[in-house]
Design a protein around this motif. Structure first.
Motif, PDB file in Angstrom:
ATOM      1  N   SER A  26       3.575 -12.731  -2.610  1.00  9.42           N
ATOM      2  CA  SER A  26       2.420 -13.513  -2.169  1.00  9.42           C
ATOM      3  C   SER A  26       1.871 -12.902  -0.888  1.00  9.42           C
ATOM      4  O   SER A  26       2.610 -12.318  -0.098  1.00  9.42           O
ATOM      5  N   CYS A  27       0.575 -13.055  -0.699  1.00 11.85           N
ATOM      6  CA  CYS A  27      -0.073 -12.587   0.524  1.00 11.85           C
ATOM      7  C   CYS A  27      -1.042 -13.661   0.987  1.00 11.85           C
ATOM      8  O   CYS A  27      -1.962 -14.032   0.242  1.00 11.85           O
ATOM      9  N   ALA A  28      -0.817 -14.148   2.200  1.00  7.81           N
ATOM     10  CA  ALA A  28      -1.696 -15.148   2.791  1.00  7.81           C
ATOM     11  C   ALA A  28      -2.672 -14.448   3.727  1.00  7.81           C
ATOM     12  O   ALA A  28      -2.249 -13.757   4.659  1.00  7.81           O
ATOM     13  N   THR A  66     -13.452 -15.538   5.454  1.00  3.23           N
ATOM     14  CA  THR A  66     -13.511 -15.843   4.029  1.00  3.23           C
ATOM     15  C   THR A  66     -13.442 -14.543   3.244  1.00  3.23           C
ATOM     16  O   THR A  66     -14.209 -13.616   3.505  1.00  3.23           O
ATOM     17  N   PHE A  67     -12.532 -14.497   2.288  1.00  3.01           N
ATOM     18  CA  PHE A  67     -12.267 -13.253   1.576  1.00  3.01           C
ATOM     19  C   PHE A  67     -12.841 -13.224   0.163  1.00  3.01           C
ATOM     20  O   PHE A  67     -12.521 -12.346  -0.625  1.00  3.01           O
ATOM     21  N   THR A  68     -13.711 -14.171  -0.120  1.00  3.17           N
ATOM     22  CA  THR A  68     -14.227 -14.278  -1.481  1.00  3.17           C
ATOM     23  C   THR A  68     -14.831 -12.972  -1.978  1.00  3.17           C
ATOM     24  O   THR A  68     -14.628 -12.576  -3.120  1.00  3.17           O
ATOM     25  N   ASN A  69     -15.572 -12.278  -1.143  1.00  2.00           N
ATOM     26  CA  ASN A  69     -16.244 -11.044  -1.546  1.00  2.00           C
ATOM     27  C   ASN A  69     -15.490  -9.787  -1.109  1.00  2.00           C
ATOM     28  O   ASN A  69     -16.056  -8.696  -1.081  1.00  2.00           O
ATOM     29  N   TYR A  70     -14.226  -9.951  -0.802  1.00  2.67           N
ATOM     30  CA  TYR A  70     -13.385  -8.831  -0.430  1.00  2.67           C
ATOM     31  C   TYR A  70     -12.550  -8.397  -1.641  1.00  2.67           C
ATOM     32  O   TYR A  70     -12.030  -9.237  -2.370  1.00  2.67           O
ATOM     33  N   ALA A  71     -12.388  -7.108  -1.797  1.00  4.03           N
ATOM     34  CA  ALA A  71     -11.379  -6.616  -2.722  1.00  4.03           C
ATOM     35  C   ALA A  71     -10.010  -6.775  -2.043  1.00  4.03           C
ATOM     36  O   ALA A  71      -9.839  -6.403  -0.879  1.00  4.03           O
ATOM     37  N   LEU A  72      -9.070  -7.328  -2.770  1.00  5.52           N
ATOM     38  CA  LEU A  72      -7.699  -7.498  -2.271  1.00  5.52           C
ATOM     39  C   LEU A  72      -6.769  -6.648  -3.120  1.00  5.52           C
ATOM     40  O   LEU A  72      -6.884  -6.654  -4.356  1.00  5.52           O
ATOM     41  N   GLY A  85       0.831  -3.310 -17.573  1.00  3.96           N
ATOM     42  CA  GLY A  85       1.610  -4.002 -18.591  1.00  3.96           C
ATOM     43  C   GLY A  85       2.858  -4.694 -18.049  1.00  3.96           C
ATOM     44  O   GLY A  85       3.479  -5.487 -18.754  1.00  3.96           O
ATOM     45  N   ARG A  86       3.224  -4.401 -16.803  1.00  3.62           N
ATOM     46  CA  ARG A  86       4.406  -5.029 -16.189  1.00  3.62           C
ATOM     47  C   ARG A  86       4.032  -5.916 -15.001  1.00  3.62           C
ATOM     48  O   ARG A  86       4.676  -6.939 -14.771  1.00  3.62           O
ATOM     49  N   PHE A  87       3.014  -5.510 -14.257  1.00  2.00           N
ATOM     50  CA  PHE A  87       2.599  -6.257 -13.063  1.00  2.00           C
ATOM     51  C   PHE A  87       1.279  -6.973 -13.346  1.00  2.00           C
ATOM     52  O   PHE A  87       0.441  -6.469 -14.103  1.00  2.00           O
ATOM     53  N   THR A  88       1.116  -8.119 -12.703  1.00  2.00           N
ATOM     54  CA  THR A  88      -0.137  -8.872 -12.815  1.00  2.00           C
ATOM     55  C   THR A  88      -0.581  -9.312 -11.425  1.00  2.00           C
ATOM     56  O   THR A  88       0.186  -9.968 -10.707  1.00  2.00           O
ATOM     57  N   ILE A  89      -1.803  -8.954 -11.064  1.00  2.00           N
ATOM     58  CA  ILE A  89      -2.372  -9.374  -9.791  1.00  2.00           C
ATOM     59  C   ILE A  89      -3.287 -10.574 -10.032  1.00  2.00           C
ATOM     60  O   ILE A  89      -3.979 -10.639 -11.057  1.00  2.00           O
ATOM     61  N   SER A  90      -3.261 -11.510  -9.095  1.00  6.89           N
ATOM     62  CA  SER A  90      -4.141 -12.669  -9.191  1.00  6.89           C
ATOM     63  C   SER A  90      -4.501 -13.130  -7.787  1.00  6.89           C
ATOM     64  O   SER A  90      -3.877 -12.709  -6.810  1.00  6.89           O
ATOM     65  N   ARG A  91      -5.509 -13.969  -7.682  1.00  6.07           N
ATOM     66  CA  ARG A  91      -5.923 -14.473  -6.377  1.00  6.07           C
ATOM     67  C   ARG A  91      -6.376 -15.915  -6.505  1.00  6.07           C
ATOM     68  O   ARG A  91      -6.831 -16.354  -7.569  1.00  6.07           O
ATOM     69  N   ASP A  92      -6.251 -16.623  -5.392  1.00  7.08           N
ATOM     70  CA  ASP A  92      -6.726 -17.994  -5.297  1.00  7.08           C
ATOM     71  C   ASP A  92      -7.655 -18.036  -4.088  1.00  7.08           C
ATOM     72  O   ASP A  92      -7.195 -18.084  -2.942  1.00  7.08           O
TER      73      ASP A  92
END
Length: 121
Positions: free
Chosen positions: A21-23, A28-34, A63-70
């Motif tokens: 996890s990364c906090a 505001t990071f909405t328009n940032y690539a993470l 196929g092994r890792f999955t990136i997601s963001r909230d």
């Protein structure tokens, strides 16, 4: 002041899973690539995955890792499954002040302090 703080690293056996996890804070990071990068001992830091509205993975983790963001929580995650000893590295969270995904280390403006992932064989 922008801050990125990673958590979730640790020691796991080959074939196991971890979720990083990364906090993010400071804006505001909405328009940032993470993104997530990693650096193994004696090696250069390398791209792992990145997300804006689309995602991109390094071939070695596809196929092994999955990136997601909230975006509501300013969080980015990396779910890592089927881990291999060669995945052992310090994993870094990074933010790029643009909604375009890039894979180069120099393309990212902000970095976390890193979290160690060790995969035993």
């Amino acid at each position: 002041q922008v801050q990125l703080v990673e958590s979730g690293g640790g020691l796991v056996q080959a074939g196991g899973s971890l979720r990083l996890s990364c906090a993010a804070s400071g804006r505001t990071f909405t328009n940032y690539a993470l993104g997530w990068f990693r650096q193994a001992p004696g090696k250069e830091r390398e791209f792992v995955a990145a997300i804006v509205w689309s995602v991109l993975y390094a071939d070695s983790v596809k196929g092994r890792f999955t990136i997601s963001r909230d975006n509501a929580k300013n969080m980015v995650y990396l779910q890592m499954n089927s881990l291999k000893p060669e995945d052992t590295a310090v994993y870094y969270c990074a933010a790029r002040g643009s909604p375009l995904i890039r894979v180069g280390v120099r393309e990212y403006d902000y970095w976390g302090q890193g979290t160690q992932v060790t995969v035993s064989s």
